[in-house]
Scaffold this motif. Sequence first.
Motif, short mmCIF file in Angstrom:
data_model
loop_
_atom_site.label_atom_id
_atom_site.label_comp_id
_atom_site.label_asym_id
_atom_site.label_seq_id
_atom_site.Cartn_x
_atom_site.Cartn_y
_atom_site.Cartn_z
N ALA A 36 0.83 -1.21 0.00
CA ALA A 36 0.00 0.00 0.00
C ALA A 36 0.86 1.25 0.00
N ARG A 37 1.91 1.27 0.82
CA ARG A 37 2.79 2.45 0.86
C ARG A 37 3.53 2.64 -0.46
N ALA A 38 3.94 1.53 -1.07
CA ALA A 38 4.64 1.62 -2.35
C ALA A 38 3.71 2.19 -3.43
N LEU A 39 2.46 1.78 -3.42
CA LEU A 39 1.50 2.30 -4.38
C LEU A 39 1.27 3.80 -4.17
N GLU A 40 1.22 4.21 -2.91
CA GLU A 40 1.11 5.64 -2.64
C GLU A 40 2.32 6.39 -3.17
N ASN A 41 3.50 5.77 -3.08
CA ASN A 41 4.73 6.41 -3.56
C ASN A 41 4.68 6.71 -5.06
N VAL A 42 3.95 5.88 -5.80
CA VAL A 42 3.89 6.08 -7.26
C VAL A 42 2.58 6.72 -7.69
N GLY A 43 1.89 7.35 -6.73
CA GLY A 43 0.76 8.20 -7.09
C GLY A 43 -0.62 7.61 -6.98
N LEU A 171 6.59 -2.24 -10.87
CA LEU A 171 5.46 -2.81 -11.57
C LEU A 171 4.40 -1.77 -11.89
N PHE A 172 4.13 -0.85 -10.97
CA PHE A 172 3.00 0.06 -11.12
C PHE A 172 3.40 1.51 -11.35
N GLY A 173 4.69 1.79 -11.35
CA GLY A 173 5.11 3.18 -11.48
C GLY A 173 5.14 3.69 -12.90
N ALA A 174 5.23 2.79 -13.87
CA ALA A 174 5.36 3.23 -15.26
C ALA A 174 4.00 3.51 -15.87
N GLU A 175 4.01 4.35 -16.88
CA GLU A 175 2.77 4.67 -17.58
C GLU A 175 2.25 3.47 -18.36
N ASP A 176 3.17 2.55 -18.76
CA ASP A 176 2.74 1.38 -19.53
C ASP A 176 2.49 0.19 -18.62
N ALA A 177 1.91 0.45 -17.44
CA ALA A 177 1.76 -0.60 -16.43
C ALA A 177 0.89 -1.75 -16.88
N ARG A 178 0.07 -1.53 -17.90
CA ARG A 178 -0.78 -2.63 -18.34
C ARG A 178 -0.10 -3.53 -19.37
N ALA A 291 9.33 -4.53 -20.96
CA ALA A 291 9.86 -3.82 -19.80
C ALA A 291 10.43 -4.86 -18.83
N ALA A 292 11.75 -4.85 -18.64
CA ALA A 292 12.40 -5.88 -17.83
C ALA A 292 13.27 -5.25 -16.76
N ASN A 293 13.32 -5.91 -15.61
CA ASN A 293 14.19 -5.48 -14.52
C ASN A 293 14.76 -6.72 -13.84
N THR A 294 15.76 -6.52 -13.00
CA THR A 294 16.38 -7.64 -12.30
C THR A 294 16.22 -7.51 -10.80
N GLN A 295 16.18 -8.64 -10.14
CA GLN A 295 16.26 -8.72 -8.68
C GLN A 295 17.14 -9.90 -8.34
N HIS A 296 17.99 -9.71 -7.33
CA HIS A 296 18.93 -10.76 -6.96
C HIS A 296 18.59 -11.23 -5.54
N ARG A 297 17.77 -12.27 -5.49
CA ARG A 297 17.17 -12.68 -4.23
C ARG A 297 18.19 -13.08 -3.18
N ASP A 298 19.21 -13.82 -3.56
CA ASP A 298 20.10 -14.43 -2.57
C ASP A 298 21.47 -13.78 -2.52
N LEU A 299 21.65 -12.70 -3.24
CA LEU A 299 22.94 -12.02 -3.23
C LEU A 299 23.22 -11.51 -1.82
N GLY A 300 24.39 -11.86 -1.30
CA GLY A 300 24.76 -11.43 0.04
C GLY A 300 24.45 -12.44 1.13
N ARG A 301 23.79 -13.55 0.78
CA ARG A 301 23.45 -14.54 1.81
C ARG A 301 24.64 -15.43 2.17
#
Length: 302
Positions: A36-43, A171-178, A291-301
């Motif tokens: 919810a807070r993240a969605l508020e952050n993107v308007g 996911l929801f911050g871009a204008e092309d979210a759909r 639209a692609a992005n990366t996340q590194h789940r276990d980096l630093g574990r």
Amino acid sequence: MSEGQTSVPNGSDLSDTDTTLVVVTGVSGGGRSTVARALENVGYYVVDNLPQALMLDMAELAMKAGGAARRTAMVLDVRSRAFSTDLVGAIRELKERGFAPWVVFVDADDEVLIRRFESVRRSHPLQGEGRLADGIAVERGLLEGARDQADVIVDTSHLNVNQLRRRIEELFGAEDARRLRVTVVSFGFKYGVPPDADFVCDARFLPNPYWVPELREHTGQTEAVSSYVLGQEGAEAFVATYTDLINATTAGFEREGKRYLTVAVGCTGGKHRSVAIAEELAARLGRTVIAANTQHRDLGRE
């Protein structure tokens, strides 16, 4: 009805209305408040703890109000079900009235949920006189249908607050979210396969930089490790094949209404090979229409 627009079956002309609706639900302790807070952050205009019986009214108010309410998120939790338990029916009614809501389901492993409740010394809203596990099981039963209806399932078992916030904002911050959006997640097989993965790619066939002393302490985000991994026999074909595969399926996924795709790339520990491959795969996908992005789940574990 074009994407991003809403209409109702009474003949009103809403061609100038650009309303995006997000329905957020999921298990208690899963991270709805962070979403919810993240969605508020993107308007987004966020309505928390909305009774399910009022979802259609809220959607119509958002459509008529426009402006700040053009992007509205409705967050529902166990308290909302005091008024109604038919969340699936409420979502169906929205769609029947011409709305096209995103449904986001926030989930986590039972063991993780138990640790979270215990860390804040709270009981589960549905456990009654039983154990935490009992309350979690009851809630999962109530939410089974809603999970099946979800457009996006976010498993927060291995995400901290900042990682979850970033995922929602991306996911929801871009204008092309759909449009279909792709997250390429690197992970270590020894920590388990991401449960929300749509594709799982195994990079363990490549030589492990861990056994190269000058590379061991570095990660796949560094140029030295990336060059080593991508320079191995089969690496180029591996990345190119998965790039082509994902590109070949995106149009079909969009036609079927899927809006969020998770591609998981694994190696042993999630530090070298999977990170380098994930970065390269996301870069190639990003050079197409995806639209692609990366996340590194276990980096630093490690």
